[in-house]
Design a protein around this motif. Structure first.
Motif, PDB file in Angstrom:
ATOM      1  N   LEU A 100      16.220   4.429 -23.739  1.00  0.00           N
ATOM      2  CA  LEU A 100      16.822   3.511 -22.698  1.00  0.00           C
ATOM      3  C   LEU A 100      18.679   4.239 -22.371  1.00  0.00           C
ATOM      4  N   LEU A 101      18.506   4.205 -23.389  1.00  0.00           N
ATOM      5  CA  LEU A 101      20.486   5.620 -23.392  1.00  0.00           C
ATOM      6  C   LEU A 101      19.485   6.563 -21.549  1.00  0.00           C
ATOM      7  N   ASP A 102      18.611   7.092 -22.486  1.00  0.00           N
ATOM      8  CA  ASP A 102      19.139   8.215 -21.454  1.00  0.00           C
ATOM      9  C   ASP A 102      18.767   7.843 -20.320  1.00  0.00           C
ATOM     10  N   ALA A 103      17.333   7.157 -20.096  1.00  0.00           N
ATOM     11  CA  ALA A 103      17.793   6.915 -18.687  1.00  0.00           C
ATOM     12  C   ALA A 103      18.567   5.859 -17.899  1.00  0.00           C
ATOM     13  N   GLN A 104      19.305   5.312 -18.998  1.00  0.00           N
ATOM     14  CA  GLN A 104      20.509   4.420 -18.587  1.00  0.00           C
ATOM     15  C   GLN A 104      21.507   5.657 -17.824  1.00  0.00           C
ATOM     16  N   LYS A 105      21.685   7.169 -18.490  1.00  0.00           N
ATOM     17  CA  LYS A 105      22.686   8.226 -18.491  1.00  0.00           C
ATOM     18  C   LYS A 105      21.912   9.133 -17.060  1.00  0.00           C
ATOM     19  N   GLU A 106      20.335   8.507 -16.964  1.00  0.00           N
ATOM     20  CA  GLU A 106      19.399   9.775 -15.895  1.00  0.00           C
ATOM     21  C   GLU A 106      20.124   9.123 -14.552  1.00  0.00           C
ATOM     22  N   ALA A 107      19.969   7.598 -14.485  1.00  0.00           N
ATOM     23  CA  ALA A 107      20.072   7.096 -13.206  1.00  0.00           C
ATOM     24  C   ALA A 107      21.390   6.701 -13.096  1.00  0.00           C
ATOM     25  N   GLU A 108      22.494   7.237 -14.495  1.00  0.00           N
ATOM     26  CA  GLU A 108      24.118   7.065 -13.773  1.00  0.00           C
ATOM     27  C   GLU A 108      24.574   8.264 -13.045  1.00  0.00           C
ATOM     28  N   GLU A 109      23.590   9.381 -13.455  1.00  0.00           N
ATOM     29  CA  GLU A 109      23.411  10.865 -12.806  1.00  0.00           C
ATOM     30  C   GLU A 109      23.484  10.551 -11.459  1.00  0.00           C
ATOM     31  N   LEU A 110      21.357  10.267 -10.942  1.00  0.00           N
ATOM     32  CA  LEU A 110      21.332  10.331  -9.764  1.00  0.00           C
ATOM     33  C   LEU A 110      22.394   9.265  -9.204  1.00  0.00           C
ATOM     34  N   ILE A 111      22.711   8.100  -9.241  1.00  0.00           N
ATOM     35  CA  ILE A 111      24.054   7.504  -8.262  1.00  0.00           C
ATOM     36  C   ILE A 111      24.911   8.565  -8.380  1.00  0.00           C
ATOM     37  N   ASN A 112      25.372   8.926  -8.939  1.00  0.00           N
ATOM     38  CA  ASN A 112      26.748   9.646  -9.327  1.00  0.00           C
ATOM     39  C   ASN A 112      26.454  11.094  -7.684  1.00  0.00           C
ATOM     40  N   SER A 113      25.430  11.525  -8.209  1.00  0.00           N
ATOM     41  CA  SER A 113      24.436  12.407  -7.161  1.00  0.00           C
ATOM     42  C   SER A 113      24.372  12.411  -5.873  1.00  0.00           C
ATOM     43  N   ALA A 114      24.071  10.597  -5.698  1.00  0.00           N
ATOM     44  CA  ALA A 114      23.496  10.455  -4.411  1.00  0.00           C
ATOM     45  C   ALA A 114      24.898  10.238  -3.850  1.00  0.00           C
ATOM     46  N   GLN A 115      25.688   9.595  -4.474  1.00  0.00           N
ATOM     47  CA  GLN A 115      27.420   9.336  -4.249  1.00  0.00           C
ATOM     48  C   GLN A 115      28.252  10.839  -3.690  1.00  0.00           C
ATOM     49  N   ASP A 116      27.672  11.924  -4.079  1.00  0.00           N
ATOM     50  CA  ASP A 116      28.409  13.055  -3.894  1.00  0.00           C
ATOM     51  C   ASP A 116      27.819  13.246  -2.435  1.00  0.00           C
ATOM     52  N   LYS A 117      26.281  13.287  -2.470  1.00  0.00           N
ATOM     53  CA  LYS A 117      25.495  13.314  -0.588  1.00  0.00           C
ATOM     54  C   LYS A 117      26.247  12.715  -0.213  1.00  0.00           C
ATOM     55  N   VAL A 118      26.100  11.550  -0.165  1.00  0.00           N
ATOM     56  CA  VAL A 118      27.048  10.501   0.727  1.00  0.00           C
ATOM     57  C   VAL A 118      28.149  11.287   1.877  1.00  0.00           C
ATOM     58  N   ALA A 119      28.984  10.972  -0.010  1.00  0.00           N
ATOM     59  CA  ALA A 119      30.271  11.514  -0.022  1.00  0.00           C
ATOM     60  C   ALA A 119      30.539  12.719   1.483  1.00  0.00           C
ATOM     61  N   LYS A 120      29.484  13.895   1.138  1.00  0.00           N
ATOM     62  CA  LYS A 120      29.457  15.092   2.174  1.00  0.00           C
ATOM     63  C   LYS A 120      28.934  14.794   3.044  1.00  0.00           C
ATOM     64  N   LEU A 121      28.028  14.183   2.919  1.00  0.00           N
ATOM     65  CA  LEU A 121      27.523  13.532   4.773  1.00  0.00           C
ATOM     66  C   LEU A 121      28.183  12.690   5.370  1.00  0.00           C
ATOM     67  N   VAL A 122      29.140  11.405   4.247  1.00  0.00           N
ATOM     68  CA  VAL A 122      29.725  11.428   5.318  1.00  0.00           C
ATOM     69  C   VAL A 122      30.995  12.377   5.733  1.00  0.00           C
TER      70      VAL A 122
END
Length: 171
Positions: free
Chosen positions: A63-85
């Motif tokens: 669960l912790l690993d999944a949560q970390k991975e989810a947070e990394e994916l969210i952060n990555s997605a937010q970074d990509k969204v910020a770049k796209l913006v």
């Protein structure tokens, strides 16, 4: 864990199959058989508990690993969204800037056209004015030349008439 559950079911069966003590809610059981089953439960329970703890720990780790991975994916997605913006904003600004350049170029071209038209009109008006002046001067000179020739012809005619008059008098 299944083995412990089976052993507990055996204890229940022993109690269910035991003889009831008359006039009480108690039963007579084989004490050794009951203790043997409890001993086996005690032997198996620590392993089952250990295994359960391990499973819970593994589950928590997953669960912790999944949560970390989810947070990394969210952060990555937010970074990509910020770049796209940012890229969208840059593209928008570039488009606005290019539109402004085009508008300025159109305005400048219009001003140049108007300026060129005004300049050409001024040059043509000056040429027209000079040509009119030259034409007027030519007319005036033509009139003067006509007058000169007329006077000269008149003088010549008069001189000839005089000459003829002298000649007629002398003859």
């Amino acid at each position: 864990m299944d083995a412990v559950l089976k052993l507990l079911e055996e204890l229940e069966d022993i109690l269910d199959q035991s003889r009831a003590v008359p006039f009480s809610n108690k039963v007579a059981i084989d004490k050794d058989e009951f203790y043997d089953i409890i001993a086996e439960i005690r032997l198996r329970l620590p392993n089952d508990i250990k295994q359960s703890k391990f499973i819970v720990q593994e589950r928590n780790k997953i669960l912790l690993d999944a949560q970390k991975e989810a947070e990394e994916l969210i952060n990555s997605a937010q970074d990509k969204v910020a770049k796209l913006v940012d890229e969208h904003e840059i593209a928008k600004q570039a488009y606005e800037h290019s539109a402004q350049i085009v508008d300025n170029a159109k305005k400048t071209a219009k001003e140049m056209r108007i300026g060129a038209t005004e300049y050409a009109d001024e040059v043509l008006a000056l040429a027209e004015s000079r040509l009119k002046k030259m034409m007027e001067e030519l007319r005036n000179e033509s009139v003067e030349i006509d007058n000169f020739f007329s006077r000269s012809l008149d003088i010549i005619y008069e001189n000839r008439q005089e000459l003829r008059g002298i000649d007629n008098n002398n003859r």
